[in-house]
Scaffold this motif. Structure first.
Motif, PDB file in Angstrom:
ATOM      1  N   SER A 145     -12.110  -0.007   7.245  1.00  0.00           N
ATOM      2  CA  SER A 145     -11.771  -0.033   5.821  1.00  0.00           C
ATOM      3  C   SER A 145     -10.330   0.413   5.588  1.00  0.00           C
ATOM      4  O   SER A 145      -9.801   1.295   6.287  1.00  0.00           O
ATOM      5  CB  SER A 145     -12.721   0.878   5.046  1.00  0.00           C
ATOM      6  OG  SER A 145     -12.323   0.967   3.690  1.00  0.00           O
ATOM      7  N   CYS A 146      -9.699  -0.219   4.603  1.00  0.00           N
ATOM      8  CA  CYS A 146      -8.327   0.156   4.218  1.00  0.00           C
ATOM      9  C   CYS A 146      -8.297   1.368   3.293  1.00  0.00           C
ATOM     10  O   CYS A 146      -7.226   1.901   3.004  1.00  0.00           O
ATOM     11  CB  CYS A 146      -7.634  -1.016   3.520  1.00  0.00           C
ATOM     12  SG  CYS A 146      -7.526  -2.493   4.524  1.00  0.00           S
ATOM     13  N   LYS A 147      -9.469   1.767   2.799  1.00  0.00           N
ATOM     14  CA  LYS A 147      -9.542   2.889   1.862  1.00  0.00           C
ATOM     15  C   LYS A 147      -9.744   4.199   2.610  1.00  0.00           C
ATOM     16  O   LYS A 147     -10.248   4.232   3.725  1.00  0.00           O
ATOM     17  CB  LYS A 147     -10.705   2.690   0.895  1.00  0.00           C
ATOM     18  CG  LYS A 147     -10.581   1.475  -0.014  1.00  0.00           C
ATOM     19  CD  LYS A 147     -11.789   1.388  -0.939  1.00  0.00           C
ATOM     20  CE  LYS A 147     -11.701   0.175  -1.860  1.00  0.00           C
ATOM     21  NZ  LYS A 147     -12.882   0.089  -2.758  1.00  0.00           N
ATOM     22  N   GLY A 148      -9.378   5.293   1.964  1.00  0.00           N
ATOM     23  CA  GLY A 148      -9.660   6.623   2.482  1.00  0.00           C
ATOM     24  C   GLY A 148      -8.865   6.957   3.734  1.00  0.00           C
ATOM     25  O   GLY A 148      -7.872   6.315   4.070  1.00  0.00           O
ATOM     26  N   ASP A 149      -9.327   8.007   4.415  1.00  0.00           N
ATOM     27  CA  ASP A 149      -8.664   8.447   5.640  1.00  0.00           C
ATOM     28  C   ASP A 149      -8.884   7.431   6.745  1.00  0.00           C
ATOM     29  O   ASP A 149      -9.920   6.760   6.816  1.00  0.00           O
ATOM     30  CB  ASP A 149      -9.207   9.806   6.083  1.00  0.00           C
ATOM     31  CG  ASP A 149      -8.868  10.910   5.087  1.00  0.00           C
ATOM     32  OD1 ASP A 149      -7.850  10.748   4.376  1.00  0.00           O
ATOM     33  OD2 ASP A 149      -9.615  11.899   5.025  1.00  0.00           O
ATOM     34  N   MET A 195      -6.798  -8.110  -4.697  1.00  0.00           N
ATOM     35  CA  MET A 195      -6.786  -6.650  -4.554  1.00  0.00           C
ATOM     36  C   MET A 195      -5.412  -6.068  -4.842  1.00  0.00           C
ATOM     37  O   MET A 195      -5.125  -4.916  -4.491  1.00  0.00           O
ATOM     38  CB  MET A 195      -7.232  -6.252  -3.134  1.00  0.00           C
ATOM     39  CG  MET A 195      -6.400  -6.868  -2.029  1.00  0.00           C
ATOM     40  SD  MET A 195      -7.076  -6.573  -0.365  1.00  0.00           S
ATOM     41  CE  MET A 195      -7.023  -4.797  -0.259  1.00  0.00           C
ATOM     42  N   SER A 196      -4.541  -6.818  -5.482  1.00  0.00           N
ATOM     43  CA  SER A 196      -3.161  -6.382  -5.708  1.00  0.00           C
ATOM     44  C   SER A 196      -3.072  -5.110  -6.543  1.00  0.00           C
ATOM     45  O   SER A 196      -2.137  -4.323  -6.391  1.00  0.00           O
ATOM     46  CB  SER A 196      -2.353  -7.501  -6.366  1.00  0.00           C
ATOM     47  OG  SER A 196      -2.944  -7.849  -7.611  1.00  0.00           O
ATOM     48  N   ALA A 197      -4.026  -4.909  -7.439  1.00  0.00           N
ATOM     49  CA  ALA A 197      -3.983  -3.719  -8.303  1.00  0.00           C
ATOM     50  C   ALA A 197      -4.102  -2.434  -7.488  1.00  0.00           C
ATOM     51  O   ALA A 197      -3.586  -1.383  -7.894  1.00  0.00           O
ATOM     52  CB  ALA A 197      -5.092  -3.791  -9.345  1.00  0.00           C
ATOM     53  N   ALA A 198      -4.787  -2.512  -6.329  1.00  0.00           N
ATOM     54  CA  ALA A 198      -4.985  -1.308  -5.510  1.00  0.00           C
ATOM     55  C   ALA A 198      -3.897  -1.127  -4.461  1.00  0.00           C
ATOM     56  O   ALA A 198      -3.813  -0.056  -3.853  1.00  0.00           O
ATOM     57  CB  ALA A 198      -6.351  -1.374  -4.811  1.00  0.00           C
ATOM     58  N   ASP A 256      -1.693   5.698   5.941  1.00  0.00           N
ATOM     59  CA  ASP A 256      -1.995   5.960   4.537  1.00  0.00           C
ATOM     60  C   ASP A 256      -2.949   4.901   3.987  1.00  0.00           C
ATOM     61  O   ASP A 256      -3.055   3.788   4.509  1.00  0.00           O
ATOM     62  CB  ASP A 256      -0.709   5.957   3.711  1.00  0.00           C
ATOM     63  CG  ASP A 256       0.246   7.066   4.140  1.00  0.00           C
ATOM     64  OD1 ASP A 256      -0.251   8.077   4.659  1.00  0.00           O
ATOM     65  OD2 ASP A 256       1.467   6.892   3.968  1.00  0.00           O
ATOM     66  N   GLU A 257      -3.633   5.249   2.920  1.00  0.00           N
ATOM     67  CA  GLU A 257      -4.555   4.306   2.287  1.00  0.00           C
ATOM     68  C   GLU A 257      -3.809   3.040   1.848  1.00  0.00           C
ATOM     69  O   GLU A 257      -2.756   3.113   1.216  1.00  0.00           O
ATOM     70  CB  GLU A 257      -5.219   4.980   1.083  1.00  0.00           C
ATOM     71  CG  GLU A 257      -6.357   4.181   0.490  1.00  0.00           C
ATOM     72  CD  GLU A 257      -7.053   4.947  -0.626  1.00  0.00           C
ATOM     73  OE1 GLU A 257      -8.301   5.014  -0.621  1.00  0.00           O
ATOM     74  OE2 GLU A 257      -6.345   5.488  -1.487  1.00  0.00           O
ATOM     75  N   PHE A 258      -4.333   1.892   2.226  1.00  0.00           N
ATOM     76  CA  PHE A 258      -3.767   0.579   1.898  1.00  0.00           C
ATOM     77  C   PHE A 258      -2.332   0.408   2.421  1.00  0.00           C
ATOM     78  O   PHE A 258      -1.528  -0.296   1.811  1.00  0.00           O
ATOM     79  CB  PHE A 258      -3.803   0.324   0.385  1.00  0.00           C
ATOM     80  CG  PHE A 258      -5.184   0.150  -0.158  1.00  0.00           C
ATOM     81  CD1 PHE A 258      -5.937  -0.973   0.157  1.00  0.00           C
ATOM     82  CD2 PHE A 258      -5.748   1.116  -0.988  1.00  0.00           C
ATOM     83  CE1 PHE A 258      -7.223  -1.137  -0.341  1.00  0.00           C
ATOM     84  CE2 PHE A 258      -7.034   0.964  -1.478  1.00  0.00           C
ATOM     85  CZ  PHE A 258      -7.778  -0.169  -1.161  1.00  0.00           C
ATOM     86  N   SER A 259      -2.018   1.048   3.539  1.00  0.00           N
ATOM     87  CA  SER A 259      -0.716   0.804   4.168  1.00  0.00           C
ATOM     88  C   SER A 259      -0.702  -0.604   4.745  1.00  0.00           C
ATOM     89  O   SER A 259      -1.751  -1.212   5.005  1.00  0.00           O
ATOM     90  CB  SER A 259      -0.453   1.825   5.273  1.00  0.00           C
ATOM     91  OG  SER A 259      -1.379   1.641   6.339  1.00  0.00           O
ATOM     92  N   PHE A 260       0.495  -1.123   4.977  1.00  0.00           N
ATOM     93  CA  PHE A 260       0.605  -2.481   5.517  1.00  0.00           C
ATOM     94  C   PHE A 260      -0.057  -2.587   6.889  1.00  0.00           C
ATOM     95  O   PHE A 260      -0.744  -3.568   7.184  1.00  0.00           O
ATOM     96  CB  PHE A 260       2.079  -2.887   5.624  1.00  0.00           C
ATOM     97  CG  PHE A 260       2.291  -4.210   6.312  1.00  0.00           C
ATOM     98  CD1 PHE A 260       1.997  -5.404   5.671  1.00  0.00           C
ATOM     99  CD2 PHE A 260       2.769  -4.258   7.618  1.00  0.00           C
ATOM    100  CE1 PHE A 260       2.180  -6.626   6.309  1.00  0.00           C
ATOM    101  CE2 PHE A 260       2.960  -5.472   8.259  1.00  0.00           C
ATOM    102  CZ  PHE A 260       2.664  -6.661   7.601  1.00  0.00           C
ATOM    103  N   ALA A 261       0.124  -1.551   7.737  1.00  0.00           N
ATOM    104  CA  ALA A 261      -0.456  -1.583   9.074  1.00  0.00           C
ATOM    105  C   ALA A 261      -1.978  -1.692   9.022  1.00  0.00           C
ATOM    106  O   ALA A 261      -2.597  -2.409   9.824  1.00  0.00           O
ATOM    107  CB  ALA A 261      -0.045  -0.326   9.851  1.00  0.00           C
ATOM    108  N   ARG A 262      -2.609  -1.010   8.080  1.00  0.00           N
ATOM    109  CA  ARG A 262      -4.063  -1.072   7.969  1.00  0.00           C
ATOM    110  C   ARG A 262      -4.522  -2.377   7.324  1.00  0.00           C
ATOM    111  O   ARG A 262      -5.497  -2.995   7.771  1.00  0.00           O
ATOM    112  CB  ARG A 262      -4.569   0.133   7.162  1.00  0.00           C
ATOM    113  CG  ARG A 262      -4.361   1.466   7.852  1.00  0.00           C
ATOM    114  CD  ARG A 262      -4.838   2.637   7.000  1.00  0.00           C
ATOM    115  NE  ARG A 262      -6.279   2.591   6.745  1.00  0.00           N
ATOM    116  CZ  ARG A 262      -6.944   3.533   6.085  1.00  0.00           C
ATOM    117  NH1 ARG A 262      -6.286   4.589   5.604  1.00  0.00           N
ATOM    118  NH2 ARG A 262      -8.252   3.436   5.896  1.00  0.00           N
TER     119      ARG A 262
END
Length: 564
Positions: free
Chosen positions: A20-24, A185-188, A223-229
């Protein structure tokens, strides 16, 4: 160690996963579900799977720790051996005798599934014989992606995460899908991630590969929703959707246009870099172009300094491609992959003498051949009637003499001066080398090393006494600290001049190589330090050669004076 496995369902590990891209960001639970849990899945659900050691101890709960030990920065041979025994008995396709490290588990599984022998000094994979045919088979439908993946992994061993696309058009399809997904998902998404995803959407894949640097280290870009993730999550999600609509044969999707290339376990779950591969371009390219492309990628992966920008995509191979272009313009010649043969070896029961080391050095110098110019001058004189006799030039019945001059490779010594080497050990090693150099009558390049490398010095040996030469050695600063061979490898590889020398490391072998693949210099050899316990020296050398299997399987052949 003898491992016994019972009531375990033989597994085929699937590298496709979505974190998941969210959270830790915590890849360890996914690592457990993808790699570890299948090894402990019972064949009969009524009873648990059992994995025990030679003493009957249950080591099933310890598999995670064993696996993480195999993924550490340095090689741990005992953990590697134990883990390979477990994998050999729990996976459908795995040869526990493979020379590949556990970190290249998925490559070993894919190769075994297609009955490909593990790469070694006697088994060499090339673009012409393996990569190009596998790419053509994947495009035609007669082969599958695992065969193409195994060919790439066995030929080049890149420490990265890859994704293959059937063609440039297939990559464009993915980018169109990605645009729709990211808009939803652009808003997030942070502004930086949106910007980088926009740059990614403009990337072409018309050549063989396109590669990006995602992280500087494992703690970066999490980080949450970083490009790498986000980008890795989307690539994995796209592959999952491709496979959901594909026909599966023996667990392999047969009509997908994209897939994952899990070269190493560490990069699969926390990738620092990303390589996108065009299968069609590989099928149509020349073999030397493919080899050059992957050599540039490996050089970029081995580069010690990496910078990741938050403002623009960080290309992995930008610096290496610029360097390669500069070398072409300068007329530099590129060397190919080193080849050789492996042999069963036995260690000597006694330390080598000066004669043994002299014979070994002479043998290596002859094998390396002559060079245009060096400090190692070889003069040969012969009689001939084509030249007049100097003492009686008018007598045609007396032969003259011709002296020819040729040059052998320079000799460069790296003497271990770490904390485990005493002054007596150092003096014994240096005096033996001085006597050998006197017999060769050559000047020497010299560095002392520990965890740091001293400045290079040229020591004048020719036509000087042993006492005078020893005084010269004493003037060279000795560095202190731990032991690190990797700095020597990189120091040699950084210079074309040093790569042509015969380099010799005098050491006690108390060093463990990194678990990553590194470029070992072709002309670097090792010799034991003097005045030390021989049994301990042999034990350290054996440990060193075992730990070097993934870097150079024939390391034992480089130990001068130690092999019977």
């Amino acid at each position: 160690m003898t491992i016994t496995v019972s009531n375990q369902k033989p597994a085929v590990l699937d590298p496709v996963h979505t974190i998941s891209c969210k959270g830790d960001y915590d890849p360890l639970p996914i690592l457990g579900s993808v790699v570890v849990d299948p090894l402990r899945t019972p064949l009969n659900p009524g009873a648990p799977a059992s994995i025990t050691d030679a003493h009957g101890n249950d080591i099933g709960p310890d598999i995670e720790q064993l696996l993480m030990s195999c993924l550490a920065e340095t090689v741990q041979p005992s953990a590697e051996q134990t883990m390979k025994e477990i994998l050999g008995q729990t996976l459908v396709s795995y040869d526990q005798g493979t020379t590949l490290p556990v970190g290249e588990l998925f490559a070993a599984q894919a190769g075994r599934a297609h009955k490909l022998p593990a790469p070694s000094r006697t088994v060499i994979y090339t673009a012409h014989q393996d990569v190009i045919p596998a790419a053509k088979a994947l495009l035609s439908g007669s082969g599958d992606s695992n065969e193409f993946f195994a060919a790439l992994a066995y030929a080049y061993h890149p420490d990265t995460l890859g994704f293959w696309f059937q063609s440039a058009a297939a990559f464009d399809d993915f980018k169109a899908w990605l645009t729709v997904q990211t808009q939803a998902m652009s808003a997030a998404l942070p502004a930086q991630t949106v910007r980088l995803l926009g740059d990614f959407a403009a990337l072409p894949l018309k050549g063989l590969t396109e590669s990006l640097q995602l992280r500087v280290d494992d703690a970066d870009g999490n980080d949450e929703f970083s490009f790498a993730r986000v980008i890795v999550h989307m690539l994995m999600l796209y592959v999952e959707q491709q496979r959901a609509g594909a026909t599966l044969q023996q667990g392999v999707a047969t009509n997908c246009t994209a897939g994952v290339l899990p070269f190493t376990i560490g990069e699969l779950f926390c990738p620092r870099s990303l390589v996108l591969v065009n299968v069609e371009a590989h099928a149509r390219a020349r073999a030397n172009k493919i080899t050059a492309e992957w050599m540039i990628i490996n050089q970029a992966l081995a580069a010690p300094v990496k910078v990741v920008s938050n403002q623009a995509l960080s290309k992995l191979t930008t610096l290496q491609r610029a360097t390669a272009r500069a070398k072409v313009l300068a007329g530099a010649q590129q060397t190919g992959w080193p080849t050789g043969r492996a042999a069963r070896v036995m260690f000597r029961k006694q330390p080598p003498s000066k004669v043994d080391l002299f014979a070994a050095l002479t043998r290596v110098l002859k094998r390396m051949g002559k060079v245009n110019r060096s400090q190692n001058i070889f003069r040969r004189s012969k009689t001939t009637f084509l030249k007049a006799n100097r003492r009686d030039p008018d007598d045609f019945n007396k032969a003259g003499r011709i002296t020819s001059v040729s040059y052998m490779p320079d000799l460069h010594l790296y003497v271990d001066t770490s904390g485990s080497i005493s002054e007596a050990n150092y003096q014994e090693a240096v005096l033996m080398l001085i006597r050998i150099a006197k017999k060769l009558n050559v000047n020497l390049y010299f560095n002392s090393f520990s965890s740091v490398l001293s400045q290079e010095t040229l020591l004048k040996v020719e036509n000087k006494s042993v006492t005078h030469i020893w005084r010269e050695f004493r003037r060279v600063p000795k560095v202190n600290g731990g032991t690190d061979y990797l700095q020597i490898w990189r120091y040699i590889n950084a210079s074309a001049v040093r790569k042509r020398r015969l380099s010799l490391v005098i050491t006690d072998f108390e060093w463990t190589p990194p678990s990553t693949r590194e470029d070992h210099p072709a002309n670097l050899y090792y010799a034991p330090c003097g005045a030390m316990d021989w049994d301990s020296m042999v034990s350290n050398a054996k440990q060193f050669t075992r730990a070097m299997q993934h870097i150079d399987a024939a390391t034992a052949q480089r130990l001068l004076g130690m092999i019977a």
